[in-house]
Design a protein around this motif. Structure first.
Motif, PDB file in Angstrom:
ATOM      1  N   THR A  44      -6.640  17.347   8.467  1.00  7.36           N
ATOM      2  CA  THR A  44      -6.921  16.071   7.808  1.00  7.36           C
ATOM      3  C   THR A  44      -6.620  16.113   6.314  1.00  7.36           C
ATOM      4  N   HIS A  45      -6.229  14.955   5.806  1.00  6.33           N
ATOM      5  CA  HIS A  45      -5.859  14.830   4.399  1.00  6.33           C
ATOM      6  C   HIS A  45      -6.998  14.283   3.546  1.00  6.33           C
ATOM      7  N   ASP A  46      -8.041  13.759   4.186  1.00  6.94           N
ATOM      8  CA  ASP A  46      -9.191  13.250   3.431  1.00  6.94           C
ATOM      9  C   ASP A  46     -10.382  13.105   4.377  1.00  6.94           C
ATOM     10  N   ASP A  47     -11.523  12.748   3.807  1.00  6.36           N
ATOM     11  CA  ASP A  47     -12.749  12.626   4.607  1.00  6.36           C
ATOM     12  C   ASP A  47     -12.637  11.535   5.659  1.00  6.36           C
ATOM     13  N   THR A  48     -11.953  10.447   5.354  1.00  5.55           N
ATOM     14  CA  THR A  48     -11.810   9.356   6.316  1.00  5.55           C
ATOM     15  C   THR A  48     -11.042   9.822   7.551  1.00  5.55           C
ATOM     16  N   GLN A  49      -9.932  10.525   7.348  1.00  8.83           N
ATOM     17  CA  GLN A  49      -9.183  11.055   8.496  1.00  8.83           C
ATOM     18  C   GLN A  49     -10.061  12.011   9.308  1.00  8.83           C
ATOM     19  N   HIS A  50     -10.835  12.841   8.631  1.00  6.29           N
ATOM     20  CA  HIS A  50     -11.698  13.797   9.324  1.00  6.29           C
ATOM     21  C   HIS A  50     -12.716  13.054  10.191  1.00  6.29           C
ATOM     22  N   GLU A  51     -13.327  12.037   9.636  1.00 10.80           N
ATOM     23  CA  GLU A  51     -14.313  11.248  10.386  1.00 10.80           C
ATOM     24  C   GLU A  51     -13.671  10.527  11.568  1.00 10.80           C
ATOM     25  N   LEU A 108      -6.641  19.935   5.648  1.00  9.07           N
ATOM     26  CA  LEU A 108      -5.358  20.572   5.354  1.00  9.07           C
ATOM     27  C   LEU A 108      -5.459  21.260   4.001  1.00  9.07           C
ATOM     28  N   GLU A 109      -5.203  22.550   3.986  1.00 10.45           N
ATOM     29  CA  GLU A 109      -5.171  23.263   2.711  1.00 10.45           C
ATOM     30  C   GLU A 109      -3.755  23.285   2.164  1.00 10.45           C
ATOM     31  N   THR A 110      -2.828  23.789   2.973  1.00  8.00           N
ATOM     32  CA  THR A 110      -1.430  23.871   2.537  1.00  8.00           C
ATOM     33  C   THR A 110      -0.528  23.625   3.730  1.00  8.00           C
ATOM     34  N   PHE A 111       0.509  22.853   3.498  1.00 10.30           N
ATOM     35  CA  PHE A 111       1.541  22.607   4.503  1.00 10.30           C
ATOM     36  C   PHE A 111       2.815  23.269   4.013  1.00 10.30           C
ATOM     37  N   TYR A 112       3.406  24.060   4.872  1.00  9.29           N
ATOM     38  CA  TYR A 112       4.681  24.709   4.565  1.00  9.29           C
ATOM     39  C   TYR A 112       5.750  24.134   5.472  1.00  9.29           C
ATOM     40  N   PRO A 113       6.769  23.471   4.923  1.00 10.44           N
ATOM     41  CA  PRO A 113       7.858  22.981   5.777  1.00 10.44           C
ATOM     42  C   PRO A 113       8.547  24.149   6.476  1.00 10.44           C
ATOM     43  N   ALA A 114       8.907  23.924   7.726  1.00 13.41           N
ATOM     44  CA  ALA A 114       9.640  24.935   8.485  1.00 13.41           C
ATOM     45  C   ALA A 114      11.076  25.003   7.973  1.00 13.41           C
ATOM     46  N   GLU A 115      11.751  26.031   8.398  1.00 12.47           N
ATOM     47  CA  GLU A 115      13.148  26.230   8.030  1.00 12.47           C
ATOM     48  C   GLU A 115      13.978  25.016   8.449  1.00 12.47           C
ATOM     49  N   GLU A 116      15.055  24.786   7.756  1.00 12.81           N
ATOM     50  CA  GLU A 116      15.885  23.588   7.967  1.00 12.81           C
ATOM     51  C   GLU A 116      16.353  23.454   9.415  1.00 12.81           C
ATOM     52  N   TYR A 117      16.682  24.550  10.073  1.00 10.96           N
ATOM     53  CA  TYR A 117      17.202  24.442  11.435  1.00 10.96           C
ATOM     54  C   TYR A 117      16.159  23.921  12.422  1.00 10.96           C
ATOM     55  N   MET A 149       0.839  -1.183   0.000  1.00 13.83           N
ATOM     56  CA  MET A 149       0.000   0.000   0.000  1.00 13.83           C
ATOM     57  C   MET A 149       0.879   1.239   0.000  1.00 13.83           C
ATOM     58  N   ALA A 150       0.355   2.317  -0.534  1.00 16.70           N
ATOM     59  CA  ALA A 150       1.111   3.558  -0.650  1.00 16.70           C
ATOM     60  C   ALA A 150       1.291   4.225   0.705  1.00 16.70           C
ATOM     61  N   GLN A 151       2.274   5.070   0.747  1.00 21.29           N
ATOM     62  CA  GLN A 151       2.547   5.868   1.930  1.00 21.29           C
ATOM     63  C   GLN A 151       1.368   6.808   2.198  1.00 21.29           C
ATOM     64  N   ALA A 152       1.071   7.049   3.459  1.00 16.61           N
ATOM     65  CA  ALA A 152       0.007   7.969   3.843  1.00 16.61           C
ATOM     66  C   ALA A 152       0.612   9.144   4.597  1.00 16.61           C
ATOM     67  N   ARG A 153      -0.169  10.197   4.747  1.00 14.10           N
ATOM     68  CA  ARG A 153       0.286  11.388   5.468  1.00 14.10           C
ATOM     69  C   ARG A 153      -0.728  11.760   6.550  1.00 14.10           C
ATOM     70  N   ALA A 154      -0.211  12.335   7.632  1.00 12.43           N
ATOM     71  CA  ALA A 154      -1.031  12.862   8.716  1.00 12.43           C
ATOM     72  C   ALA A 154      -0.359  14.144   9.196  1.00 12.43           C
ATOM     73  N   THR A 155      -1.161  15.128   9.607  1.00 10.99           N
ATOM     74  CA  THR A 155      -0.619  16.413  10.047  1.00 10.99           C
ATOM     75  C   THR A 155      -1.266  16.809  11.377  1.00 10.99           C
ATOM     76  N   PHE A 156      -0.410  17.023  12.383  1.00  7.02           N
ATOM     77  CA  PHE A 156      -0.860  17.319  13.734  1.00  7.02           C
ATOM     78  C   PHE A 156      -0.151  18.547  14.295  1.00  7.02           C
ATOM     79  N   GLY A 157      -0.905  19.351  15.040  1.00  6.48           N
ATOM     80  CA  GLY A 157      -0.337  20.467  15.780  1.00  6.48           C
ATOM     81  C   GLY A 157      -0.649  20.295  17.257  1.00  6.48           C
ATOM     82  N   GLY A 158       0.378  20.261  18.074  1.00  7.94           N
ATOM     83  CA  GLY A 158       0.179  20.060  19.505  1.00  7.94           C
ATOM     84  C   GLY A 158       1.220  20.804  20.305  1.00  7.94           C
TER      85      GLY A 158
END
Length: 183
Positions: free
Chosen positions: A101-108, A134-143, A1-10
């Protein structure tokens, strides 16, 4: 199966990143920003609280090894989802508890998980975690990437990231990756 993504802020992304990097099935963890209204924000701009972004981590994971439901359980274990716009000493909307969330399933799954926590009275106070697509994810600076690994003796990391790592190692022993296979 393909790689999946999840995005969390805590809270501070250094701490959440370090905790998730401990887990089997996590292929990469990228610190960044989500949920705001400014394109390509800088750390300094996000810290003002005026961009609307949260500090987040984006996980690339193998769903055959670790499920989204398990990621939710770990996320709600390593941060306090009852603190509005803060985590410990970090105060401001950029430190809010959020699931992007990246899709409806994650949201549910995320909203159902929160409903279960609330119904079981897991916390003394109500869960304030936002759940939004999730609309847009911006990677933080390298440091900011791999910050705990690069700065293990940093006082902030020792006080705030290390206890989260310990909690993952103690409570999710069966999910912790061998040191040589951690992302």
């Amino acid at each position: 199966m393909a790689q999946a993504r999840a995005t969390f802020g805590g809270g501070c992304f250094w701490c959440i990143e370090a905790a998730f990097k401990e887990l089997e099935g996590i292929e990469s963890v990228t610190s960044g920003y989500a949920g705001g209204h400014v394109d390509d924000p800088s750390y300094e701009a996000v810290c003002t609280g005026e961009t609307g972004h949260a500090e987040v981590v984006q996980l690339a994971y193998d769903p055959q090894t670790i499920g989204y439901d398990e990621l939710l359980e770990i996320f709600f274990t390593v941060h306090d989802p009852t603190q509005l716009n803060r985590q410990g000493p970090d105060v401001g909307s950029q430190y809010r508890s959020a699931i992007f969330t990246h899709d409806d399933t994650q949201h549910e799954l995320a909203t159902a998980f929160i409903d279960e926590l609330e119904a079981a009275d897991v916390y003394d106070d109500g869960v304030v975690t936002e759940v939004e697509p999730l609309e847009t994810f911006y990677p933080a600076e390298e440091y900011h990437q791999d910050y705990f690994e690069k700065n293990p003796t940093d006082a902030y990391c020792r006080m705030h990231a290390a206890p989260k790592i310990d909690k993952v190692r103690e409570q999710f022993t069966d999910r912790v990756a061998e040191p040589s296979t951690r992302s």
